[in-house]
Design an enzyme around this catalytic site. Structure first.
Site, PDB file in Angstrom:
ATOM      1  CG  ASN A   7      -9.837 -57.452 -33.097  1.00 11.73           C
ATOM      2  OD1 ASN A   7     -10.574 -56.890 -33.916  1.00 11.73           O
ATOM      3  ND2 ASN A   7      -8.774 -56.874 -32.593  1.00 11.73           N
ATOM      4  NE  ARG A  90     -10.605 -53.318 -31.147  1.00 15.92           N
ATOM      5  CZ  ARG A  90      -9.822 -52.782 -32.065  1.00 15.92           C
ATOM      6  NH1 ARG A  90      -9.325 -53.520 -33.031  1.00 15.92           N
ATOM      7  NH2 ARG A  90      -9.536 -51.505 -32.006  1.00 15.92           N
ATOM      8  CG  HIS A 179      -6.293 -47.002 -28.636  1.00 13.55           C
ATOM      9  ND1 HIS A 179      -5.511 -45.953 -29.036  1.00 13.55           N
ATOM     10  CD2 HIS A 179      -6.173 -47.951 -29.597  1.00 13.55           C
ATOM     11  CE1 HIS A 179      -4.931 -46.255 -30.190  1.00 13.55           C
ATOM     12  NE2 HIS A 179      -5.329 -47.462 -30.556  1.00 13.55           N
ATOM     13  CG  HIS A 207      -2.880 -47.736 -26.841  1.00  9.93           C
ATOM     14  ND1 HIS A 207      -3.340 -48.966 -26.418  1.00  9.93           N
ATOM     15  CD2 HIS A 207      -2.601 -47.886 -28.159  1.00  9.93           C
ATOM     16  CE1 HIS A 207      -3.335 -49.811 -27.438  1.00  9.93           C
ATOM     17  NE2 HIS A 207      -2.906 -49.174 -28.499  1.00  9.93           N
ATOM     18  CB  ILE A 208       2.793 -45.074 -27.757  1.00 10.63           C
ATOM     19  CG1 ILE A 208       2.487 -44.038 -26.649  1.00 10.63           C
ATOM     20  CG2 ILE A 208       3.508 -44.431 -28.941  1.00 10.63           C
ATOM     21  CD1 ILE A 208       1.668 -42.851 -27.082  1.00 10.63           C
ATOM     22  CG  ASN A 210       1.373 -49.959 -36.227  1.00 13.76           C
ATOM     23  OD1 ASN A 210       2.443 -49.416 -36.482  1.00 13.76           O
ATOM     24  ND2 ASN A 210       1.161 -51.244 -36.378  1.00 13.76           N
ATOM     25  NE  ARG A 240      -4.623 -44.576 -37.770  1.00 13.46           N
ATOM     26  CZ  ARG A 240      -5.102 -45.251 -36.736  1.00 13.46           C
ATOM     27  NH1 ARG A 240      -5.820 -44.642 -35.819  1.00 13.46           N
ATOM     28  NH2 ARG A 240      -4.882 -46.542 -36.612  1.00 13.46           N
ATOM     29  N   GLY A 332       5.068 -47.968 -26.776  1.00 15.32           N
ATOM     30  CA  GLY A 332       5.063 -47.569 -25.361  1.00 15.32           C
ATOM     31  C   GLY A 332       5.675 -48.629 -24.446  1.00 15.32           C
ATOM     32  CD  GLU A 383      -6.474 -53.266 -27.109  1.00  9.85           C
ATOM     33  OE1 GLU A 383      -5.406 -53.716 -27.590  1.00  9.85           O
ATOM     34  OE2 GLU A 383      -7.142 -52.395 -27.665  1.00  9.85           O
TER      35      GLU A 383
HETATM   36  P1  ADP Z   1      -1.214 -51.761 -33.286  1.00  7.30           P
HETATM   37  O1  ADP Z   1      -1.676 -50.351 -33.108  1.00  7.30           O
HETATM   38  O2  ADP Z   1      -1.206 -52.224 -34.712  1.00  7.30           O
HETATM   39  O3  ADP Z   1      -1.798 -52.752 -32.298  1.00  7.30           O
HETATM   40  P2  ADP Z   1       1.244 -52.239 -31.813  1.00  7.30           P
HETATM   41  O4  ADP Z   1       0.741 -51.834 -30.483  1.00  7.30           O
HETATM   42  O5  ADP Z   1       1.540 -53.672 -32.057  1.00  7.30           O
HETATM   43  O6  ADP Z   1       0.354 -51.670 -32.981  1.00  7.30           O
HETATM   44  O7  ADP Z   1       2.594 -51.396 -32.096  1.00  7.30           O
HETATM   45  C1  ADP Z   1       3.322 -51.541 -33.262  1.00  7.30           C
HETATM   46  C2  ADP Z   1       4.476 -50.552 -33.234  1.00  7.30           C
HETATM   47  O8  ADP Z   1       5.337 -50.850 -32.125  1.00  7.30           O
HETATM   48  C3  ADP Z   1       5.358 -50.581 -34.490  1.00  7.30           C
HETATM   49  O9  ADP Z   1       5.629 -49.270 -34.930  1.00  7.30           O
HETATM   50  C4  ADP Z   1       6.638 -51.212 -33.974  1.00  7.30           C
HETATM   51  O10 ADP Z   1       7.788 -50.784 -34.679  1.00  7.30           O
HETATM   52  C5  ADP Z   1       6.668 -50.708 -32.563  1.00  7.30           C
HETATM   53  N1  ADP Z   1       7.635 -51.443 -31.737  1.00  7.30           N
HETATM   54  C6  ADP Z   1       7.590 -52.738 -31.365  1.00  7.30           C
HETATM   55  N2  ADP Z   1       8.715 -53.063 -30.677  1.00  7.30           N
HETATM   56  C7  ADP Z   1       9.484 -51.943 -30.622  1.00  7.30           C
HETATM   57  C8  ADP Z   1      10.752 -51.607 -30.061  1.00  7.30           C
HETATM   58  N3  ADP Z   1      11.475 -52.517 -29.407  1.00  7.30           N
HETATM   59  N4  ADP Z   1      11.205 -50.350 -30.205  1.00  7.30           N
HETATM   60  C9  ADP Z   1      10.491 -49.418 -30.857  1.00  7.30           C
HETATM   61  N5  ADP Z   1       9.276 -49.670 -31.403  1.00  7.30           N
HETATM   62  C10 ADP Z   1       8.781 -50.900 -31.298  1.00  7.30           C
END
Ligand code: ADP
Length: 411
Positions: A7, A90, A179, A207-208, A210, A240, A332, A383
């Protein structure tokens, strides 16, 4: 068979080496700050971790270092580079051309180049990775797996914007969605959790991370998703904005004296959780600040969950019902609070959350009671595994992905 998954970003790359068909990860790593004299290569195998800091001026050198590390006696995951059967990349944007993963040749590279305008931050870096890999491992087949491909089954009335049609014809202005590899992976786990094949189900996948998006998946096919022509549309995200009135752009540019680039940066990097809270785009910190009584962190959190709930409601309406809701990615998967806040006002759908499974459970699981009319699941996304599977299938001449004839959407 060993499949390397890559990636590539503009100044970083992430990789994982899989043994297939066992689907075992032999090593995973990252190279950051490519283009500098203190680039960092960090990796992790089953038994060890390592990190080196050195001058890595371009992607070709980064890939050379990765391949050298894989075959080094200290790391010991490969005896020689020739053991790598194929490389899966990717690629963020496949435009309208790719609805499936594909073996890379000159024509595919040109098609990736043709979508540079649509994904200026991502596709050039993805192509750079492909070309660098071709130079380092010229005999190894390479496969492109597109973030947009899964959503190519969206019917026209869902992917068009209500603006002059000529803009679609001339410039391909339409919704693509992103995604896709993640939404496809979590959907593939539904039968194991729910005991039913997805072809009979209406699924909403959230998919929640960043970046965040919701997809409506009907009979295993994406029929709508919240991201659009770019990953800026849809949900409120870490930094965003997601959906806002397009007239705000001109108004704010004029009032604040912003250039177009500054506006773009505001919407992509200084909005969302970060913009509203004024503190951070990181959900963990937002949750912490909210619990200390920080009002703006509280409002940002409520807006974020409200917008997810709105999309779930919209997609339940679009599919005339919903059987399964999935939560994945950083927030998520890891935030019971986020899931509870989204789900607590969806009781009209007959959702009954199993609080213990939501709060205390770990990994892939159902978080609703047996009485719940909708099954809600947490599924850690993967992924890289999906890319490894597609790559493996394409190089062994198999096709694992269902054919995607144009669908007539009828609930
Ligand atoms: P990306 O879109 O960069 O791949 P990720 O899927 O790694 O992002 O998600 C990152 C987000 O997940 C950050 O906002 C982080 O704070 C949040 N996150 C990770 N662990 C937790 C948690 N235990 N509680 C709340 N948010 C979390």
């Amino acid at each position: 068979m060993k499949i390397l998954v890559l990636n590539c970003g503009s100044s970083s790359l992430k990789y994982q080496l899989f043994a297939m068909p066992e689907e075992a990860v032999l090593i995973k790593g990252t190279v950051e700050k490519i283009g500098s004299d203190d680039a960092i290569h960090a990796y992790k195998t089953d038994g060890q971790k390592g990190e080196t800091v050195s001058e890595i001026l371009d992607h070709r050198e980064a890939i050379r270092q990765v391949v050298a590390a894989l075959t080094s006696p200290e790391v010991g995951v490969l005896k020689e580079a020739a053991e790598i059967t194929a490389v899966g990349h990717r690629v963020v944007h496949g435009g309208e051309r790719f609805s499936l993963s594909t073996l890379i040749n000159g024509e595919v590279k040109q098609a990736i180049r043709d979508t540079f305008d649509l994904a200026p931050l991502h596709n050039p870096a993805n192509l750079l990775g492909i070309e660098a890999m071709e130079e380092v491992l010229p005999a190894v087949p390479q496969v492109a797996v597109f973030d947009t491909a899964f959503h190519q089954t969206m019917p026209m009335e869902h992917f068009l914007y209500p603006i002059p049609y000529v803009l679609y014809q001339r410039h391909k202005v339409r919704r693509y969605g992103f995604h896709g590899t993640s939404h496809r992976y979590v959907t593939s786990r539904v039968p194991a959790l729910v005991g039913r094949d997805v072809t009979g189900l209406k699924v909403i996948s959230c998919h929640i991370g960043n970046g965040a998006s919701v997809a409506a998946i009907w009979r295993g096919r994406s029929i709508d998703t919240s991201m659009g022509m770019t990953p800026l549309e849809g949900l409120m995200m870490g930094t965003r904005s997601g959906d806002i009135d397009p007239s705000i752009h001109e108004y704010v540019m004029e009032k604040e004296g912003l250039t177009f680039d500054e506006l773009n940066s505001m919407l992509n990097k200084h909005s969302g959780l970060y913009g509203v809270s004024g503190i951070t785009g990181d959900m963990r910190q937002i949750v912490e600040e909210r619990s200390k009584g920080n009002t703006r962190a509280g409002v940002a959190f409520s807006m974020y969950t409200y917008r997810i709930r709105k999309y779930i409601g919209a997609y339940a309406a679009a599919m005339n019902g919903v059987d399964v809701i999935l939560f994945t990615a950083g927030v998520g998967e890891n935030s019971p609070l986020l899931r509870r806040s989204v789900l607590e006002r969806l009781t009209y759908l007959g959702i009954e959350v199993d609080d213990r499974a939501n709060e205390e459970g770990k990994g892939e699981r159902l978080i609703t009671t047996p009485n719940s009319k909708v099954a809600v699941c947490v599924i850690p996304t993967n992924e890289e595994l999906m890319i490894a599977r597609d790559t493996n299938s394409l190089v062994t001449g198999l096709s694992t992905t269902p054919d995607r004839d144009s669908i007539s959407f009828d609930t």
